[in-house]
Motif scaffolding. Structure first.
Motif, PDB file in Angstrom:
ATOM      1  N   UNK A 225     -11.305  22.021  22.934  1.00  0.00           N
ATOM      2  CA  UNK A 225     -12.294  21.379  22.747  1.00  0.00           C
ATOM      3  C   UNK A 225     -13.453  22.474  22.291  1.00  0.00           C
ATOM      4  N   UNK A 226     -14.293  20.950  21.966  1.00  0.00           N
ATOM      5  CA  UNK A 226     -15.430  22.708  21.061  1.00  0.00           C
ATOM      6  C   UNK A 226     -16.153  21.777  20.492  1.00  0.00           C
TER       7      UNK A 226
ATOM      8  N   UNK B 167     -14.496  33.309  12.970  1.00  0.00           N
ATOM      9  CA  UNK B 167     -13.029  33.340  13.639  1.00  0.00           C
ATOM     10  C   UNK B 167     -13.030  32.829  15.320  1.00  0.00           C
ATOM     11  N   UNK B 168     -14.586  33.541  15.373  1.00  0.00           N
ATOM     12  CA  UNK B 168     -14.666  33.938  17.029  1.00  0.00           C
ATOM     13  C   UNK B 168     -14.843  31.997  17.853  1.00  0.00           C
ATOM     14  N   UNK B 169     -15.058  31.433  16.835  1.00  0.00           N
ATOM     15  CA  UNK B 169     -15.377  30.130  17.147  1.00  0.00           C
ATOM     16  C   UNK B 169     -13.571  29.099  17.589  1.00  0.00           C
ATOM     17  N   UNK B 170     -13.185  29.628  15.923  1.00  0.00           N
ATOM     18  CA  UNK B 170     -12.150  29.124  16.113  1.00  0.00           C
ATOM     19  C   UNK B 170     -10.488  30.074  17.638  1.00  0.00           C
ATOM     20  N   UNK B 171     -11.498  31.273  17.868  1.00  0.00           N
ATOM     21  CA  UNK B 171     -10.825  31.938  19.456  1.00  0.00           C
ATOM     22  C   UNK B 171     -10.992  31.118  19.823  1.00  0.00           C
ATOM     23  N   UNK B 172     -12.228  30.333  20.886  1.00  0.00           N
ATOM     24  CA  UNK B 172     -12.782  29.856  21.747  1.00  0.00           C
ATOM     25  C   UNK B 172     -12.417  28.862  21.815  1.00  0.00           C
TER      26      UNK B 172
ATOM     27  N   UNK C 294     -19.878  38.109   5.123  1.00  0.00           N
ATOM     28  CA  UNK C 294     -18.440  38.854   6.334  1.00  0.00           C
ATOM     29  C   UNK C 294     -19.177  37.786   7.670  1.00  0.00           C
ATOM     30  N   UNK C 295     -20.367  37.424   8.128  1.00  0.00           N
ATOM     31  CA  UNK C 295     -21.013  37.068   9.141  1.00  0.00           C
ATOM     32  C   UNK C 295     -20.863  35.738   9.495  1.00  0.00           C
ATOM     33  N   UNK C 296     -20.678  34.964   8.359  1.00  0.00           N
ATOM     34  CA  UNK C 296     -19.477  33.214   8.539  1.00  0.00           C
ATOM     35  C   UNK C 296     -18.456  33.769   8.741  1.00  0.00           C
ATOM     36  N   UNK C 297     -17.752  34.910   8.273  1.00  0.00           N
ATOM     37  CA  UNK C 297     -16.255  34.807   8.120  1.00  0.00           C
ATOM     38  C   UNK C 297     -15.873  35.395  10.362  1.00  0.00           C
ATOM     39  N   UNK C 298     -16.999  36.473  10.537  1.00  0.00           N
ATOM     40  CA  UNK C 298     -16.992  36.407  11.737  1.00  0.00           C
ATOM     41  C   UNK C 298     -17.258  35.202  12.885  1.00  0.00           C
ATOM     42  N   UNK C 299     -18.428  34.630  12.351  1.00  0.00           N
ATOM     43  CA  UNK C 299     -19.037  33.688  13.254  1.00  0.00           C
ATOM     44  C   UNK C 299     -17.408  32.400  13.520  1.00  0.00           C
TER      45      UNK C 299
END
Length: 66
Positions: free
Chosen positions: A64-65, A52-57, A45-50
């Motif tokens: 870039x990122x 998803x946040x990275x992809x949106x950023x 669950x944590x990996x999935x949320x992290x």
């Protein structure tokens, strides 16, 4: 097998040094939906949320990122 107090202390110290913690609140029932999506993706669950946040950023910064 129970976890020793020393192991709990060591884990707490490691996590404090290596991780930032963020509380995420979502409507009742949505956690189960996100958990099911994470399970389907083969992620925690944590990996999935992290992820998803990275992809949106990355998307919002023009790709870039890290």
């Amino acid at each position: 097998m129970p976890v020793s107090k020393a192991q709990i202390k060591a884990t707490t110290k490691y996590e404090a040094a290596k991780y930032d913690k963020i509380l995420v609140r979502m409507p009742k029932g949505q956690r189960a939906e996100v958990q099911a999506a994470a399970d389907a993706a083969g992620e925690s669950l944590n990996g999935y949320i992290v992820s998803a946040v990275k992809q949106r950023m990355e998307k919002e910064s023009g790709g870039e990122g890290k």
